[in-house]
Design a protein around this motif. Sequence first.
Motif, mmCIF file in Angstrom:
data_model
loop_
_atom_site.group_PDB
_atom_site.id
_atom_site.type_symbol
_atom_site.label_atom_id
_atom_site.label_comp_id
_atom_site.label_asym_id
_atom_site.label_seq_id
_atom_site.Cartn_x
_atom_site.Cartn_y
_atom_site.Cartn_z
ATOM 1 N N SER A 81 1.092 -1.076 0.266
ATOM 2 C CA SER A 81 0.026 -0.202 0.012
ATOM 3 C C SER A 81 1.037 1.203 0.179
ATOM 4 N N ARG A 82 1.969 1.083 0.757
ATOM 5 C CA ARG A 82 2.812 2.382 0.753
ATOM 6 C C ARG A 82 3.428 2.809 -0.768
ATOM 7 N N LYS A 83 3.746 1.520 -1.236
ATOM 8 C CA LYS A 83 4.501 1.734 -2.682
ATOM 9 C C LYS A 83 3.329 2.151 -3.460
ATOM 10 N N THR A 84 2.233 1.682 -3.376
ATOM 11 C CA THR A 84 1.080 2.169 -4.409
ATOM 12 C C THR A 84 0.815 3.698 -4.107
ATOM 13 N N ALA A 85 0.662 4.111 -2.684
ATOM 14 C CA ALA A 85 0.701 5.698 -2.465
ATOM 15 C C ALA A 85 1.598 6.288 -3.079
ATOM 16 N N GLU A 86 2.814 5.999 -2.987
ATOM 17 C CA GLU A 86 4.197 6.659 -3.421
ATOM 18 C C GLU A 86 4.099 6.771 -4.786
ATOM 19 N N ALA A 87 3.806 5.722 -5.603
ATOM 20 C CA ALA A 87 3.357 5.734 -7.060
ATOM 21 C C ALA A 87 2.454 6.732 -7.474
ATOM 22 N N THR A 88 1.436 6.618 -6.666
ATOM 23 C CA THR A 88 0.041 7.556 -6.947
ATOM 24 C C THR A 88 0.623 8.998 -6.807
ATOM 25 N N ARG A 89 1.341 9.162 -5.714
ATOM 26 C CA ARG A 89 1.837 10.481 -5.201
ATOM 27 C C ARG A 89 2.774 11.151 -6.327
ATOM 28 N N ASP A 90 3.588 10.275 -6.829
ATOM 29 C CA ASP A 90 4.443 10.567 -7.663
ATOM 30 C C ASP A 90 3.845 10.801 -9.127
ATOM 31 N N GLU A 91 2.922 9.955 -9.479
ATOM 32 C CA GLU A 91 1.936 10.366 -10.796
ATOM 33 C C GLU A 91 1.155 11.638 -10.672
ATOM 34 N N ILE A 92 0.775 12.075 -9.551
ATOM 35 C CA ILE A 92 -0.171 13.140 -9.366
ATOM 36 C C ILE A 92 0.879 14.494 -9.567
ATOM 37 N N VAL A 93 1.999 14.401 -8.712
ATOM 38 C CA VAL A 93 3.057 15.414 -8.978
ATOM 39 C C VAL A 93 3.449 15.619 -10.223
ATOM 40 N N LEU A 94 3.803 14.704 -10.982
ATOM 41 C CA LEU A 94 4.153 14.642 -12.337
ATOM 42 C C LEU A 94 3.170 15.433 -13.232
ATOM 43 N N LYS A 95 2.025 14.843 -12.966
ATOM 44 C CA LYS A 95 0.832 15.134 -13.955
ATOM 45 C C LYS A 95 0.621 16.867 -13.677
ATOM 46 N N ALA A 96 0.682 17.307 -12.226
ATOM 47 C CA ALA A 96 0.729 18.493 -11.961
ATOM 48 C C ALA A 96 1.667 19.317 -12.472
ATOM 49 N N GLN A 97 2.845 18.900 -12.673
ATOM 50 C CA GLN A 97 3.922 19.662 -13.025
ATOM 51 C C GLN A 97 3.758 19.720 -14.445
ATOM 52 N N THR A 98 3.460 18.521 -15.031
ATOM 53 C CA THR A 98 3.153 18.720 -16.594
ATOM 54 C C THR A 98 2.094 20.028 -17.171
ATOM 55 N N GLU A 99 0.975 19.792 -16.217
ATOM 56 C CA GLU A 99 -0.089 20.697 -16.352
ATOM 57 C C GLU A 99 0.509 22.187 -16.037
ATOM 58 N N ALA A 100 1.124 22.425 -15.058
ATOM 59 C CA ALA A 100 1.792 23.709 -14.662
ATOM 60 C C ALA A 100 2.569 24.199 -15.735
#
Length: 166
Positions: A81-100
């Motif tokens: 679950s921790r790995k999944t949460a970290e992967a999801t967090r990284d994905e969200i951060v990457l998506k936010a950076q791309t959108e920004a």
Amino acid sequence: MLELHTGLIAWTVIIFVLLLLLLRKLAWQPIVAAIDERTRKIRESLERAEQAQQNAERMRREYDQMMAKARQEAQDMIAKSRKTAEATRDEIVLKAQTEAEALLQRAKRDIGLEREKALEEIKRTAGELSVAIAAKIIGKSLSAKDHQDLIRQALKEIHPLVGEPN
């Protein structure tokens, strides 16, 4: 005084022996059989108790193994679950950076377009003013070629003031 009567002693011994034989015949064997039965029951109870204790020990070991396995599974689930949460967090951060980054590029492009429009407006207004000023100074109407020459001249003069268009 105490007197010893041999007849009484003999009868007491005879009665005692007879009573002993009678008790042996009638009571001794049932008592021994009861004691043997009681001993057998106690031995069986001890064997059952020992068997129950062994079963309890075996069940405790199985329980401990199950608990250890459950703890390991829980830890594995937490790690997963921790790995999944970290992967999801990284994905969200990457998506936010791309959108920004996309928003920043769009804003830069919009600013560039607005700047181009403003420069064009300034050029057009400067040309019109130049023509109007020239017409007043010269006192006559200018031909189309004269207009274009004056506009070019005015643009060359105001170009250092406005800067290079992008």
